[in-house]
Design a protein around this motif. Structure first.
Motif, PDB file in Angstrom:
ATOM      1  N   ALA A  33       0.832  -1.202   0.000  1.00 42.68           N
ATOM      2  CA  ALA A  33       0.000   0.000   0.000  1.00 42.68           C
ATOM      3  C   ALA A  33       0.870   1.256   0.000  1.00 42.68           C
ATOM      4  N   LEU A  34       1.955   1.214   0.774  1.00 43.47           N
ATOM      5  CA  LEU A  34       2.865   2.358   0.855  1.00 43.47           C
ATOM      6  C   LEU A  34       3.546   2.618  -0.489  1.00 43.47           C
ATOM      7  N   THR A  35       3.942   1.546  -1.172  1.00 43.79           N
ATOM      8  CA  THR A  35       4.610   1.673  -2.471  1.00 43.79           C
ATOM      9  C   THR A  35       3.674   2.337  -3.483  1.00 43.79           C
ATOM     10  N   VAL A  36       2.438   1.917  -3.471  1.00 42.05           N
ATOM     11  CA  VAL A  36       1.465   2.521  -4.393  1.00 42.05           C
ATOM     12  C   VAL A  36       1.301   3.998  -4.057  1.00 42.05           C
ATOM     13  N   LYS A  37       1.211   4.280  -2.748  1.00 41.12           N
ATOM     14  CA  LYS A  37       1.009   5.650  -2.296  1.00 41.12           C
ATOM     15  C   LYS A  37       2.189   6.543  -2.698  1.00 41.12           C
ATOM     16  N   SER A  38       3.405   5.955  -2.680  1.00 37.21           N
ATOM     17  CA  SER A  38       4.592   6.725  -3.051  1.00 37.21           C
ATOM     18  C   SER A  38       4.697   6.906  -4.556  1.00 37.21           C
ATOM     19  N   GLY A  39       3.818   6.348  -5.313  1.00 37.64           N
ATOM     20  CA  GLY A  39       3.764   6.619  -6.748  1.00 37.64           C
ATOM     21  C   GLY A  39       4.408   5.578  -7.645  1.00 37.64           C
ATOM     22  N   TYR A  40       4.953   4.520  -7.078  1.00 32.80           N
ATOM     23  CA  TYR A  40       5.546   3.475  -7.930  1.00 32.80           C
ATOM     24  C   TYR A  40       4.441   2.616  -8.530  1.00 32.80           C
ATOM     25  N   ASN A  41       4.627   2.216  -9.775  1.00 33.45           N
ATOM     26  CA  ASN A  41       3.675   1.236 -10.300  1.00 33.45           C
ATOM     27  C   ASN A  41       4.336   0.014 -10.921  1.00 33.45           C
ATOM     28  N   LYS A  42       5.670   0.045 -11.132  1.00 34.42           N
ATOM     29  CA  LYS A  42       6.359  -1.153 -11.639  1.00 34.42           C
ATOM     30  C   LYS A  42       6.978  -1.892 -10.456  1.00 34.42           C
ATOM     31  N   LYS A  56      -6.154  -5.021  -3.437  1.00 37.32           N
ATOM     32  CA  LYS A  56      -6.554  -3.625  -3.188  1.00 37.32           C
ATOM     33  C   LYS A  56      -5.323  -2.800  -2.809  1.00 37.32           C
ATOM     34  N   ALA A  57      -4.472  -3.380  -1.943  1.00 37.51           N
ATOM     35  CA  ALA A  57      -3.272  -2.659  -1.524  1.00 37.51           C
ATOM     36  C   ALA A  57      -2.376  -2.364  -2.722  1.00 37.51           C
ATOM     37  N   MET A  58      -2.316  -3.313  -3.669  1.00 39.97           N
ATOM     38  CA  MET A  58      -1.442  -3.141  -4.832  1.00 39.97           C
ATOM     39  C   MET A  58      -2.138  -2.418  -5.966  1.00 39.97           C
ATOM     40  N   ASN A  59      -3.404  -2.119  -5.761  1.00 40.62           N
ATOM     41  CA  ASN A  59      -4.192  -1.418  -6.775  1.00 40.62           C
ATOM     42  C   ASN A  59      -4.266  -2.202  -8.088  1.00 40.62           C
ATOM     43  N   LEU A  60      -4.576  -3.499  -7.969  1.00 40.96           N
ATOM     44  CA  LEU A  60      -4.636  -4.342  -9.168  1.00 40.96           C
ATOM     45  C   LEU A  60      -5.999  -4.203  -9.836  1.00 40.96           C
ATOM     46  N   LYS A  61      -5.951  -4.203 -11.163  1.00 44.09           N
ATOM     47  CA  LYS A  61      -7.213  -4.144 -11.917  1.00 44.09           C
ATOM     48  C   LYS A  61      -7.814  -5.539 -11.994  1.00 44.09           C
ATOM     49  N   LYS A  62      -9.093  -5.561 -12.236  1.00 48.65           N
ATOM     50  CA  LYS A  62      -9.794  -6.833 -12.369  1.00 48.65           C
ATOM     51  C   LYS A  62      -9.128  -7.703 -13.445  1.00 48.65           C
ATOM     52  N   ILE A 158      10.740  -3.614  -6.183  1.00 50.99           N
ATOM     53  CA  ILE A 158      10.439  -2.399  -6.942  1.00 50.99           C
ATOM     54  C   ILE A 158      11.432  -2.356  -8.094  1.00 50.99           C
ATOM     55  N   GLU A 159      10.903  -2.289  -9.302  1.00 50.20           N
ATOM     56  CA  GLU A 159      11.748  -2.523 -10.472  1.00 50.20           C
ATOM     57  C   GLU A 159      12.398  -1.241 -10.983  1.00 50.20           C
ATOM     58  N   ALA A 160      13.598  -1.419 -11.537  1.00 45.34           N
ATOM     59  CA  ALA A 160      14.400  -0.278 -12.005  1.00 45.34           C
ATOM     60  C   ALA A 160      13.726   0.446 -13.163  1.00 45.34           C
ATOM     61  N   GLU A 161      12.810  -0.246 -13.834  1.00 43.66           N
ATOM     62  CA  GLU A 161      12.137   0.356 -14.985  1.00 43.66           C
ATOM     63  C   GLU A 161      11.171   1.465 -14.568  1.00 43.66           C
ATOM     64  N   ASP A 162      10.809   1.489 -13.305  1.00 32.65           N
ATOM     65  CA  ASP A 162       9.841   2.484 -12.855  1.00 32.65           C
ATOM     66  C   ASP A 162      10.412   3.889 -13.013  1.00 32.65           C
ATOM     67  N   SER A 163       9.586   4.822 -13.467  1.00 31.05           N
ATOM     68  CA  SER A 163      10.085   6.171 -13.777  1.00 31.05           C
ATOM     69  C   SER A 163      10.589   6.892 -12.514  1.00 31.05           C
ATOM     70  N   LEU A 164      10.047   6.543 -11.350  1.00 27.91           N
ATOM     71  CA  LEU A 164      10.468   7.208 -10.115  1.00 27.91           C
ATOM     72  C   LEU A 164      11.661   6.524  -9.461  1.00 27.91           C
ATOM     73  N   PHE A 165      12.160   5.445 -10.093  1.00 31.39           N
ATOM     74  CA  PHE A 165      13.135   4.593  -9.430  1.00 31.39           C
ATOM     75  C   PHE A 165      14.458   5.310  -9.168  1.00 31.39           C
ATOM     76  N   GLU A 166      14.842   5.344  -7.893  1.00 27.25           N
ATOM     77  CA  GLU A 166      16.184   5.785  -7.497  1.00 27.25           C
ATOM     78  C   GLU A 166      16.624   4.832  -6.404  1.00 27.25           C
ATOM     79  N   THR A 167      17.780   4.211  -6.608  1.00 21.19           N
ATOM     80  CA  THR A 167      18.200   3.137  -5.721  1.00 21.19           C
ATOM     81  C   THR A 167      18.102   3.501  -4.240  1.00 21.19           C
ATOM     82  N   GLU A 168      18.676   4.663  -3.904  1.00 20.62           N
ATOM     83  CA  GLU A 168      18.737   5.019  -2.484  1.00 20.62           C
ATOM     84  C   GLU A 168      17.352   5.267  -1.904  1.00 20.62           C
TER      85      GLU A 168
END
Lengths: 187, 474
Positions: A33-42, A56-62, A158-168
């Motif tokens: 839930a926190l990851t989704v809230k922080s804006g990551y989707n990959k 629901k926590a992962m915001n998965l579509k049907k 959390i995958e590196a492909e995500d646009s918000l991805f920063e390792t640290e």
């Protein structure tokens, strides 16, 4: 590209993502839930069994699987009727104790069975198709610890492909969420 | 205080288990070296399998004349055994699909096991229609594939419906079973230390990671398959009963056949699951997962379906009298008093009387007694198919054509041999595949539910709330 340069690229493993391990289903639920809230989707969570409510926590579509199944079911239904009509009425009609060639009530069982059969194919192979399986090679399999995901481990990657991805940043997020172990995953 | 005590739902997994200990309990069986006892059992099963091979080989060589079939009785042990084995198979689908739709979580302990039983029982059943055709080399005529006569199968025939029903049933059961197996095969893949196991389980687990995006589609597929398998299992035994009911033979041509066959199938299948479960859980030490509570619940199903079957027997008698048809009345009187009365009363004792003992809680929870009744029930269900098939044919419309049917040694050896096929498959299953649906069992223990954790992510065992009984108004 020259051969030595290509080799150099291969030597540098590509970062796939950051893997965090959590203690139990609830911790994994909260970090999802926190990851989704922080804006990551990959990202994806891994657990030995499906966790109640994590969709629901992962915001998965049907799941789209239902459509695949009904498509296959219709093919089975129409295919069965077409097959029987072609064989028993058009290609080689046989008079069997005076029954009509187009004997709809007697065709019900076979039509039903083939509808179920094709729907089941749709459900099983459709599910594997949607999941991209079989996929025998996965960067996560390089992580020894990840073996626990099918036993008693609860992971998020959390995958590196995500646009918000920063390792640290990602590491910080997982750490604050209570990860017991954080690791970089390379291809 | 209330006169009654509140009975909380018993825990599905007994003992102090967490996820890791469940994994070890189930998959250690597949990872440790093969025990000697398994080899001994396998030798026995293979010997019986060889008997099947010889019996079938001789039948194909000589023709169906080696069986005890005679002029009025053209259907003998082959059809009896076919229906018996298919019926046994139905419990697996009932447990895996119907109980899933009814949200009966206790099914997780036994579903893998009984689905395996289903698949192997249907294999055994399939032997009989294939070999009884006489010329097995043209068995492909039953399928709608082009042949040298340019003819197609007869879609009006219940026997052809059977071909489609049983082959669909086998395929769907197998797929359902495999879908359930994939996550557990991945568990073994990840625990395996030797190369062969890593490769074999690796390939068959298709690269499963336990991703919750995958589980999401997986659970959907599982539910759809359960929804498909439920009408399928009812249709299969309905169509099997059509083999009889669509004919014009007295005692067969009845509309009660489909529901009564389905109830009988569940009845015998649950008994077979219990027979196997009681032995396997002892040998493999699975009493924490396959508990006495499971046994009790299954015994209740046996009692209910046994009573339904008993009701159907009485209804058949009533309708035979009520219909006013001479032949119908005669055949039922002949069943109970005629040349096969011994089989009829064996059937009545085993199927109608024996499950009634399960009204007593003590007997429902007695392992030895349950094992005994589970075998009695399957003997009874074999006699049911014998009574239906043989009595109606042996004493048909014209008394001058009546004849008494007895099997030959080849009938008996073929039947005994199918146990070899069944147990060979079952032993391979126990050795190489996880016999408990591990992921599903993990899902139903309280530690799996995120609601059972507090804000600090510490586990809090769910409290059982005992409702206070409402005061009864006078």
């Amino acid at each position: 590209m020259s051969a030595p340069a290509k080799k150099k690229i291969e030597e540098q493993p590509k970062l796939h993502g950051i893997l965090g391990e959590f203690r139990n289903p609830k911790a994994l639920y909260d970090v999802a839930a926190l990851t989704v809230k922080s804006g990551y989707n990959k990202f994806d969570t891994y657990s030995p069994f499906p966790i109640h409510g994590i969709d629901k926590a992962m915001n998965l579509k049907k799941s789209k699987l239902g459509w695949i199944v009904i498509g296959h079911g219709l093919v089975g239904f129409c295919g069965a009727l077409t097959m029987m009509y072609f064989m028993a009425v058009m290609d080689y009609p046989m008079n069997i104790s005076g029954k009509p060639f187009f004997n709809a009530p007697a065709w019900v069982p076979i039509t039903f069975e083939l509808t179920v059969l094709l729907s089941a194919f749709g459900a099983v192979f459709g599910m594997f198709f949607l999941n991209g399986l079989p996929k025998l090679n996965n960067p996560l399999f390089n992580v020894d610890r990840f073996k626990k995901a099918t036993d008693d481990g609860f992971f998020i990657c959390i995958e590196a492909e995500d646009s918000l991805f920063e390792t640290e940043k990602v590491k910080e997020l997982l750490k604050e969420a209570g990860a017991t172990h954080i690791e970089e995953v390379y291809d | 205080m209330s006169k009654y005590d509140y009975v909380p739902e018993p825990a599905l997994v007994k003992g102090d288990h967490d996820f890791a200990s469940l994994t070890r309990l189930v998959t250690d069986i597949n990872l440790r070296p093969t025990p000697k006892g398994w080899y001994l059992a396998m030798i026995g099963a293979n010997a019986l399998l060889a008997v099947l091979g010889i019996a079938v080989g001789y039948l194909i060589w000589e023709g169906t004349g080696v069986w005890g079939l005679n002029n009025p009785v053209g259907w003998g042990w082959a059809i009896i055994n076919f229906v018996w084995w298919v019926g046994i198979g139905h419990a697996g689908t009932l447990i895996s699909a119907v109980l899933f739709l009814f949200r009966q979580d206790w099914r997780t302990a036994i579903n893998r096991f009984s689905e395996a039983m289903t698949i192997f029982a249907v294999m055994c059943a399939g032997v009989f229609p294939a070999i009884h055709v006489g010329r097995i080399w043209v068995i492909y005529w039953v399928f709608p594939v082009p042949n040298q006569m340019a003819m197609w199968p007869n879609f009006n025939s219940p026997l052809l419906w059977d071909v489609f029903a049983v082959s669909t049933y086998f395929t769907v059961s197998f797929l359902f079973w495999y879908v359930g197996l994939v996550p557990d095969l991945a568990t073994i893949r990840d625990r395996a230390t030797d190369k062969i196991r890593k490769y074999a389980y690796g390939i068959f687990s298709l690269g499963w990671t336990g991703s919750n995006r995958h589980w999401w589609n997986y659970e959907k597929a599982y539910m759809i398959l359960a929804g498909l398998a439920t009408p399928l299992v009812l249709s299969v035994h309905t169509i099997v009963s059509f083999d009889f009911a669509v004919s014009l033979i007295p005692g067969w041509h009845t509309t009660i056949f489909p529901p009564y066959f389905v109830a009988g199938a569940i009845f015998s299948g649950f008994a077979m699951v219990l027979t196997l479960m009681i032995v396997a859980r002892k040998i493999y030490g699975m009493k924490d997962i396959m508990t006495d509570d499971h046994m009790e619940k299954m015994n209740i199903v046996i009692m209910v379906t046994g009573s339904m079957v008993g009701f159907a027997y009485m209804m058949e008698f009533f309708i035979a009298w009520y219909s006013g048809v001479e032949y119908e009345k005669a055949i039922f009187l002949l069943r109970a008093t005629g040349p096969y009365a011994w089989a009829y009363w064996a059937m009545m004792t085993c199927n109608v009387l024996s499950p009634q003992f399960f009204w007593f809680k003590k007997l429902r929870r007695s392992v030895g007694f349950t094992f005994f009744i589970s075998i009695v029930v399957n003997i009874g269900m074999w006699f049911e198919r014998f009574v239906i098939t043989v009595t109606s044919l042996a004493n048909d419309y014209l008394p001058s054509s009546w004849d008494y049917y007895s099997p030959t040694i080849w009938d008996i050896l073929t039947y005994v041999g199918t146990f070899g096929l069944f147990f060979t498959m079952f032993l391979l299953f126990l050795r190489f595949l996880p016999m408990i649906a591990l992921a599903e069992v993990k899902m139903v223990i309280p530690q799996a539910d995120p609601h059972n954790y507090d804000e600090n992510h510490d586990y809090q065992a769910p409290k059982v709330e005992i409702p206070t009984p409402k005061a009864v108004e006078a």
